[in-house]
Design a protein around this motif. Sequence first.
Motif, PDB file in Angstrom:
ATOM      1  N   ILE A   1      85.362  55.068  34.707  1.00  0.00           N
ATOM      2  CA  ILE A   1      85.651  53.873  33.905  1.00  0.00           C
ATOM      3  C   ILE A   1      86.933  54.073  33.100  1.00  0.00           C
ATOM      4  CG2 ILE A   1      84.858  52.525  31.916  1.00  0.00           C
ATOM      5  CD1 ILE A   1      81.947  53.115  33.048  1.00  0.00           C
ATOM      6  N   HIS A   2      87.007  55.178  32.376  1.00  0.00           N
ATOM      7  CA  HIS A   2      88.182  55.447  31.553  1.00  0.00           C
ATOM      8  C   HIS A   2      89.450  55.465  32.387  1.00  0.00           C
ATOM      9  CE1 HIS A   2      91.279  58.153  29.941  1.00  0.00           C
ATOM     10  NE2 HIS A   2      90.966  57.610  28.765  1.00  0.00           N
ATOM     11  N   ASP A   3      89.438  56.216  33.470  1.00  0.00           N
ATOM     12  CA  ASP A   3      90.672  56.412  34.222  1.00  0.00           C
ATOM     13  C   ASP A   3      91.208  55.106  34.805  1.00  0.00           C
ATOM     14  OD1 ASP A   3      90.320  59.019  33.474  1.00  0.00           O
ATOM     15  OD2 ASP A   3      90.003  59.786  35.513  1.00  0.00           O
ATOM     16  N   LYS A   4      90.334  54.251  35.297  1.00  0.00           N
ATOM     17  CA  LYS A   4      90.788  52.959  35.837  1.00  0.00           C
ATOM     18  C   LYS A   4      91.210  52.011  34.729  1.00  0.00           C
ATOM     19  CE  LYS A   4      88.220  52.928  40.167  1.00  0.00           C
ATOM     20  NZ  LYS A   4      87.216  52.210  40.972  1.00  0.00           N
ATOM     21  N   ALA A   5      90.395  51.910  33.683  1.00  0.00           N
ATOM     22  CA  ALA A   5      90.695  50.982  32.597  1.00  0.00           C
ATOM     23  C   ALA A   5      91.891  51.453  31.768  1.00  0.00           C
ATOM     24  CB  ALA A   5      89.463  50.797  31.713  1.00  0.00           C
ATOM     25  N   ARG A   6      92.011  52.746  31.574  1.00  0.00           N
ATOM     26  CA  ARG A   6      93.128  53.279  30.783  1.00  0.00           C
ATOM     27  C   ARG A   6      94.452  52.968  31.446  1.00  0.00           C
ATOM     28  NH1 ARG A   6      95.046  54.479  25.801  1.00  0.00           N
ATOM     29  NH2 ARG A   6      96.209  56.417  25.759  1.00  0.00           N
TER      30      ARG A   6
END
Length: 151
Positions: free
Chosen positions: A18-23
Amino acid sequence: MLMFRNYQDTDWPFICRIHDKARMQELKLAGLEDAFLPLTIAAKRENLFDYPGLFVAQENDTVIGFAACTEDELAWLYVAPEKMRCGVGRSLSEYALKRYPKIRYVEALKGNLPALKLYENLGFKLRGIEEGKMPGNESFAVQVYSLERTV
């Protein structure tokens, strides 16, 4: 059905994705794509697991977002891109605000207008734009919207 709970160690691979895509989307809005660090690095540098409030949003059996906060700051909020603009970020923020009702501060990268609007809709008021170094990746200068709410 959307539910919220405390983070568990088994959530790690989900919040990394989640973090890596959204970031990356967040950094693109701010023109800072080169500043990207995966959560495997950012969590340690930014002390993610030191936050007293670390929550996940779960739909059915799938983690679709996470937030981290202190007593007075909502510091992390990430939602799986495929679930953005579906109310998950708002609901997760409201959950954190309910658990930590004295939260007064939040920041969003300048250019991240969806985050700015979300926080304003939650009662935060824009105090101004601040400049500094990116937490966890200090070789990059950043500008952030600084918001505050009355509690």
